[in-house]
Motif scaffolding. Structure first.
Motif, PDB file in Angstrom:
ATOM      1  N   LYS A  19       0.957  -1.101  -0.026  1.00  0.00           N
ATOM      2  CA  LYS A  19       0.068  -0.031  -0.067  1.00  0.00           C
ATOM      3  C   LYS A  19       0.753   1.314   0.037  1.00  0.00           C
ATOM      4  CE  LYS A  19      -3.406   1.854   2.953  1.00  0.00           C
ATOM      5  NZ  LYS A  19      -3.626   1.675   4.211  1.00  0.00           N
ATOM      6  N   GLU A  20       1.891   1.186   0.884  1.00  0.00           N
ATOM      7  CA  GLU A  20       2.891   2.351   1.024  1.00  0.00           C
ATOM      8  C   GLU A  20       3.978   2.544   0.031  1.00  0.00           C
ATOM      9  OE1 GLU A  20       3.522   3.050   5.267  1.00  0.00           O
ATOM     10  OE2 GLU A  20       1.464   2.643   5.772  1.00  0.00           O
ATOM     11  N   GLY A  21       4.253   1.373  -0.493  1.00  0.00           N
ATOM     12  CA  GLY A  21       5.454   1.229  -1.488  1.00  0.00           C
ATOM     13  C   GLY A  21       6.774   0.775  -0.638  1.00  0.00           C
ATOM     14  N   SER A  22       6.824   1.126   0.319  1.00  0.00           N
ATOM     15  CA  SER A  22       7.785   0.739   1.238  1.00  0.00           C
ATOM     16  C   SER A  22       7.671   1.278   2.725  1.00  0.00           C
ATOM     17  CB  SER A  22       9.195   1.613   0.759  1.00  0.00           C
ATOM     18  OG  SER A  22       8.997   3.004   1.147  1.00  0.00           O
ATOM     19  N   LEU A  23       8.578   0.653   3.896  1.00  0.00           N
ATOM     20  CA  LEU A  23       8.331   0.915   5.265  1.00  0.00           C
ATOM     21  C   LEU A  23       9.562   0.913   5.752  1.00  0.00           C
ATOM     22  CD1 LEU A  23       5.901   0.129   7.162  1.00  0.00           C
ATOM     23  CD2 LEU A  23       6.735  -2.066   7.216  1.00  0.00           C
ATOM     24  N   SER A  24       9.467   2.133   6.594  1.00  0.00           N
ATOM     25  CA  SER A  24      10.987   2.221   7.398  1.00  0.00           C
ATOM     26  C   SER A  24      11.187   1.033   7.911  1.00  0.00           C
ATOM     27  CB  SER A  24      11.056   3.698   7.919  1.00  0.00           C
ATOM     28  OG  SER A  24      10.009   2.988   9.274  1.00  0.00           O
ATOM     29  N   PHE A  25      12.676   0.662   8.351  1.00  0.00           N
ATOM     30  CA  PHE A  25      13.024  -0.327   9.241  1.00  0.00           C
ATOM     31  C   PHE A  25      12.366  -0.211  10.478  1.00  0.00           C
ATOM     32  CE2 PHE A  25      15.489  -2.743  12.045  1.00  0.00           C
ATOM     33  CZ  PHE A  25      15.277  -4.278  11.516  1.00  0.00           C
ATOM     34  N   ARG A  26      12.276   0.788  11.036  1.00  0.00           N
ATOM     35  CA  ARG A  26      11.541   1.122  12.576  1.00  0.00           C
ATOM     36  C   ARG A  26      10.223   0.814  12.654  1.00  0.00           C
ATOM     37  NH1 ARG A  26       7.413   2.896  14.703  1.00  0.00           N
ATOM     38  NH2 ARG A  26       7.812   3.474  16.914  1.00  0.00           N
ATOM     39  N   ASP A  27       9.427   0.995  11.493  1.00  0.00           N
ATOM     40  CA  ASP A  27       8.132   0.596  11.206  1.00  0.00           C
ATOM     41  C   ASP A  27       8.079  -0.922  11.200  1.00  0.00           C
ATOM     42  OD1 ASP A  27       7.202   3.268  11.914  1.00  0.00           O
ATOM     43  OD2 ASP A  27       6.433   3.711   9.903  1.00  0.00           O
ATOM     44  N   PHE A  28       8.822  -1.582  10.285  1.00  0.00           N
ATOM     45  CA  PHE A  28       8.793  -2.936  10.379  1.00  0.00           C
ATOM     46  C   PHE A  28       9.001  -3.614  11.688  1.00  0.00           C
ATOM     47  CE2 PHE A  28      11.915  -6.621  10.316  1.00  0.00           C
ATOM     48  CZ  PHE A  28      10.875  -7.500   9.823  1.00  0.00           C
ATOM     49  N   ILE A 179      23.867  10.710   4.908  1.00  0.00           N
ATOM     50  CA  ILE A 179      23.288   9.643   5.563  1.00  0.00           C
ATOM     51  C   ILE A 179      22.049   9.493   4.881  1.00  0.00           C
ATOM     52  CG2 ILE A 179      21.917   9.485   7.773  1.00  0.00           C
ATOM     53  CD1 ILE A 179      24.948   9.626   8.114  1.00  0.00           C
ATOM     54  N   TYR A 180      21.835   8.100   5.017  1.00  0.00           N
ATOM     55  CA  TYR A 180      20.529   7.551   4.266  1.00  0.00           C
ATOM     56  C   TYR A 180      19.730   6.692   5.262  1.00  0.00           C
ATOM     57  CZ  TYR A 180      22.333   8.567  -0.101  1.00  0.00           C
ATOM     58  OH  TYR A 180      22.896   9.324  -1.344  1.00  0.00           O
ATOM     59  N   GLU A 181      18.335   6.564   5.102  1.00  0.00           N
ATOM     60  CA  GLU A 181      17.697   5.687   6.241  1.00  0.00           C
ATOM     61  C   GLU A 181      17.212   4.530   5.503  1.00  0.00           C
ATOM     62  OE1 GLU A 181      14.175   7.557   8.004  1.00  0.00           O
ATOM     63  OE2 GLU A 181      13.787   5.486   8.923  1.00  0.00           O
ATOM     64  N   VAL A 182      17.183   3.325   6.020  1.00  0.00           N
ATOM     65  CA  VAL A 182      16.954   2.082   5.547  1.00  0.00           C
ATOM     66  C   VAL A 182      15.580   1.926   5.389  1.00  0.00           C
ATOM     67  CG1 VAL A 182      17.163  -0.456   5.617  1.00  0.00           C
ATOM     68  CG2 VAL A 182      19.038   1.077   6.216  1.00  0.00           C
ATOM     69  N   TYR A 183      14.980   1.609   4.397  1.00  0.00           N
ATOM     70  CA  TYR A 183      13.656   1.107   4.396  1.00  0.00           C
ATOM     71  C   TYR A 183      13.466  -0.337   3.679  1.00  0.00           C
ATOM     72  CZ  TYR A 183      11.510   5.742   4.896  1.00  0.00           C
ATOM     73  OH  TYR A 183      10.944   7.080   5.695  1.00  0.00           O
ATOM     74  N   ILE A 184      12.246  -1.065   3.884  1.00  0.00           N
ATOM     75  CA  ILE A 184      12.158  -2.030   3.075  1.00  0.00           C
ATOM     76  C   ILE A 184      10.880  -2.202   2.422  1.00  0.00           C
ATOM     77  CG2 ILE A 184      13.279  -3.574   5.036  1.00  0.00           C
ATOM     78  CD1 ILE A 184      10.422  -4.578   5.491  1.00  0.00           C
ATOM     79  N   SER A 185      11.134  -2.819   0.920  1.00  0.00           N
ATOM     80  CA  SER A 185      10.233  -2.980  -0.099  1.00  0.00           C
ATOM     81  C   SER A 185      10.226  -4.315  -0.548  1.00  0.00           C
ATOM     82  CB  SER A 185      10.344  -1.991  -1.105  1.00  0.00           C
ATOM     83  OG  SER A 185      11.455  -2.453  -1.868  1.00  0.00           O
ATOM     84  N   LEU A 186       9.301  -4.812  -1.536  1.00  0.00           N
ATOM     85  CA  LEU A 186       9.083  -6.385  -1.897  1.00  0.00           C
ATOM     86  C   LEU A 186       9.406  -6.249  -3.501  1.00  0.00           C
ATOM     87  CD1 LEU A 186       6.104  -7.215   0.137  1.00  0.00           C
ATOM     88  CD2 LEU A 186       8.492  -8.030   0.738  1.00  0.00           C
ATOM     89  N   ASP A 187      10.100  -7.251  -4.156  1.00  0.00           N
ATOM     90  CA  ASP A 187      10.293  -7.346  -5.274  1.00  0.00           C
ATOM     91  C   ASP A 187       9.085  -7.975  -5.938  1.00  0.00           C
ATOM     92  OD1 ASP A 187      10.927  -9.669  -5.147  1.00  0.00           O
ATOM     93  OD2 ASP A 187      12.861  -9.678  -5.695  1.00  0.00           O
ATOM     94  N   GLU A 188       9.200  -8.178  -7.022  1.00  0.00           N
ATOM     95  CA  GLU A 188       7.766  -8.959  -7.888  1.00  0.00           C
ATOM     96  C   GLU A 188       7.825 -10.476  -7.154  1.00  0.00           C
ATOM     97  OE1 GLU A 188      10.217  -8.292 -11.233  1.00  0.00           O
ATOM     98  OE2 GLU A 188       9.783  -6.363 -10.154  1.00  0.00           O
ATOM     99  N   GLU A 189       8.683 -11.213  -6.742  1.00  0.00           N
ATOM    100  CA  GLU A 189       8.697 -12.448  -6.061  1.00  0.00           C
ATOM    101  C   GLU A 189       8.416 -12.377  -4.447  1.00  0.00           C
ATOM    102  OE1 GLU A 189      11.979 -13.787  -7.655  1.00  0.00           O
ATOM    103  OE2 GLU A 189      10.974 -14.288  -9.830  1.00  0.00           O
ATOM    104  N   ASP A 190       8.190 -11.178  -4.030  1.00  0.00           N
ATOM    105  CA  ASP A 190       8.006 -10.762  -2.646  1.00  0.00           C
ATOM    106  C   ASP A 190       9.260 -11.025  -1.886  1.00  0.00           C
ATOM    107  OD1 ASP A 190       5.451  -9.871  -2.778  1.00  0.00           O
ATOM    108  OD2 ASP A 190       4.563 -11.688  -1.738  1.00  0.00           O
ATOM    109  N   ASN A 191      10.252 -10.963  -2.573  1.00  0.00           N
ATOM    110  CA  ASN A 191      11.815 -10.835  -1.770  1.00  0.00           C
ATOM    111  C   ASN A 191      11.752  -9.515  -1.005  1.00  0.00           C
ATOM    112  OD1 ASN A 191      12.743 -13.624  -2.187  1.00  0.00           O
ATOM    113  ND2 ASN A 191      12.874 -12.896  -4.435  1.00  0.00           N
ATOM    114  N   VAL A 192      12.433  -9.553   0.337  1.00  0.00           N
ATOM    115  CA  VAL A 192      12.863  -8.198   0.727  1.00  0.00           C
ATOM    116  C   VAL A 192      13.727  -7.641   0.325  1.00  0.00           C
ATOM    117  CG1 VAL A 192      13.069  -7.161   3.101  1.00  0.00           C
ATOM    118  CG2 VAL A 192      11.575  -9.160   2.885  1.00  0.00           C
ATOM    119  N   GLN A 193      13.732  -6.329  -0.220  1.00  0.00           N
ATOM    120  CA  GLN A 193      14.814  -5.412  -0.549  1.00  0.00           C
ATOM    121  C   GLN A 193      14.915  -4.312   0.273  1.00  0.00           C
ATOM    122  OE1 GLN A 193      13.885  -4.685  -4.392  1.00  0.00           O
ATOM    123  NE2 GLN A 193      15.316  -6.448  -5.079  1.00  0.00           N
ATOM    124  N   GLU A 194      16.023  -4.056   0.786  1.00  0.00           N
ATOM    125  CA  GLU A 194      16.662  -2.823   1.693  1.00  0.00           C
ATOM    126  C   GLU A 194      16.738  -1.847   0.621  1.00  0.00           C
ATOM    127  OE1 GLU A 194      19.481  -3.478   4.371  1.00  0.00           O
ATOM    128  OE2 GLU A 194      18.149  -4.839   5.753  1.00  0.00           O
TER     129      GLU A 194
END
Ligand SMILES: C[S@@+](CC[C@H](N)C(=O)[O-])C[C@H]1O[C@@H](n2cnc3c(N)ncnc32)[C@H](O)[C@@H]1O
Length: 384
Positions: A19-28, A179-194
């Protein structure tokens, strides 16, 4: 890599990412630990102790609670008031509360009578175990959140053992000086991508206010929930002390180049790993506490710095060696076993050096306390 663990929780996390496209690591991490009924701390499985995933000092031996109680007795005298409150935040299974209350009841009945023990706990599972263990103490009160207290309404001591290390953290990385912040998203096969995004303004402000400049290539944690919480504690305390026991370091030590991957770890059945995306909802995820941040933001909220030490020095100052000597004298199997457990509390390879004790105070004229009498050698590990 696919998310593994509690399927129902994973579906909810994936839906949110989609829904959100990605999630911050903190929210995960927040969802993995605290999602209602499904998160690690909010679900009913055993977490602490032999059948759980990790041990804490509270579980090890009653001497830990008894020595803390001795410290509270001195604080009671310094605070000089009736209606003394002992507020424990994140009480786990409730053993520490039991040991403290039992000791006060037997050794200091007057103080026991004049004190109120209040537990602030987020996990419904832990509240249930606490109520069970503490049923012989009807004067214990449970409060959902620290915000339920009015400002400046607490007189006494507010303490926690391994609370801040259990807060969800932001992950940051420094690449080419930025400085960057780490978020997580999913590829087409639902693999986690930072993925890396611009950090929030709160993160930038935190790094600036604490003068933190992490080395190139480092990934580390920023615990903004701790910043918020210590300020809430500061605002709720009218008169008394805040005692925080946890593992961690001052900034000067935490961001040394030999911690290029930070301190974030998972605990699952007493094995640790860096597999943050495995066993989701079934494993603990935890990071070291930045005690410089607790001191700095505590001061902003009115908490004065009393001292910073490690568990070994703190407990020794409060009389641990006398207890050990008594057990040695007894020379029986139970005393021998207790003696071994107590060694874990103080030895550097055990909890003695890894665990630190931060003491802060408010409206106290002569704030020095027994637990801080003898301090460790002043190095980057202790200079806040
Ligand atoms: C690592 S455990 C430590 C438990 C206990 N103090 C001990 O030493 O065994 C962390 C505890 O803090 C609780 N907790 C985490 N965040 C909290 C919050 N914001 N307010 C109250 N309790 C919280 C967890 O549910 C859990 O009981």
């Amino acid at each position: 890599m696919k998310l593994t663990g509690k399927q129902q929780l994973i579906s909810i996390i994936k839906d949110r990412i989609k829904k959100e496209g990605s999630l911050s690591f903190r929210d995960f991490m927040d969802m993995a630990l605290y999602y209602p009924e499904l998160g690690y701390y909010t679900s009913p499985e055993e977490k602490i102790g032999g059948f759980g995933d990790f041990y804490t000092a509270s579980e090890l031996d009653r001497a830990y609670g008894e020595l803390l109680a001795e410290q509270f007795v001195e604080i009671y005298q310094k605070v000089e008031g009736k209606n003394f409150q002992i507020v424990e935040i994140g009480a786990g299974k409730g053993y520490l509360a039991y040991d403290i209350l039992n000791f006060l009841k037997n050794k200091y009945p007057e103080i026991f009578k004049n004190s109120q023990y209040i537990i602030i706990e987020k996990s419904p599972y832990h509240i249930k175990t606490q109520k069970d263990i503490l049923k012989e103490f009807p004067n214990v009160r449970w409060v959902q959140d620290i915000i339920d207290f009015e400002d400046e309404s607490i007189t006494g001591v507010i303490f926690s053992n391994e609370l801040f290390d259990a807060f969800p953290v932001h992950l940051i990385r420094k690449i080419n000086g930025k400085i960057y912040e780490v978020y997580i998203s999913l590829d087409e096969e639902d693999n986690v991508q930072e993925i890396l995004k611009e950090p929030s303004e709160d993160i930038i402000r935190y790094l600036k206010e604490l003068s933190i400049n992490i080395p190139e290539g480092m990934q580390t944690e920023i615990n903004l929930d701790a910043v918020d919480y210590i300020q809430k504690i500061g605002r709720k305390l009218r008169k008394g002390y805040v005692i925080t026991v946890d593992y961690g370091y001052p900034s000067a030590e935490l961001y040394k180049p030999y911690r290029m991957r930070g301190t974030l770890l998972c605990y699952y059945r007493h094995q640790y790993s860096e597999n943050f995306y495995q066993n989701v909802g079934m494993q603990d995820i935890t990071s070291h506490v930045n005690f410089s941040a607790l001191k700095y933001y505590g001061m902003i909220a009115g908490l004065d710095f009393t001292g910073f030490t490690d568990q070994a020095h703190f407990l020794t100052n409060l009389g641990l060696m006398d207890i050990m000597a008594e057990l040695q004298e007894k020379n029986d199997i139970q005393s021998y076993e207790r003696l071994n457990r107590l060694k874990t509390l103080v030895l550097p390879k055990g909890m003695g050096e890894k665990f630190k004790v931060l003491v802060q105070h408010k409206n106290i004229k002569n704030p020095q306390i027994k637990g801080l009498e003898m301090l460790p050698y002043m190095s980057d590990r202790y200079r806040l």
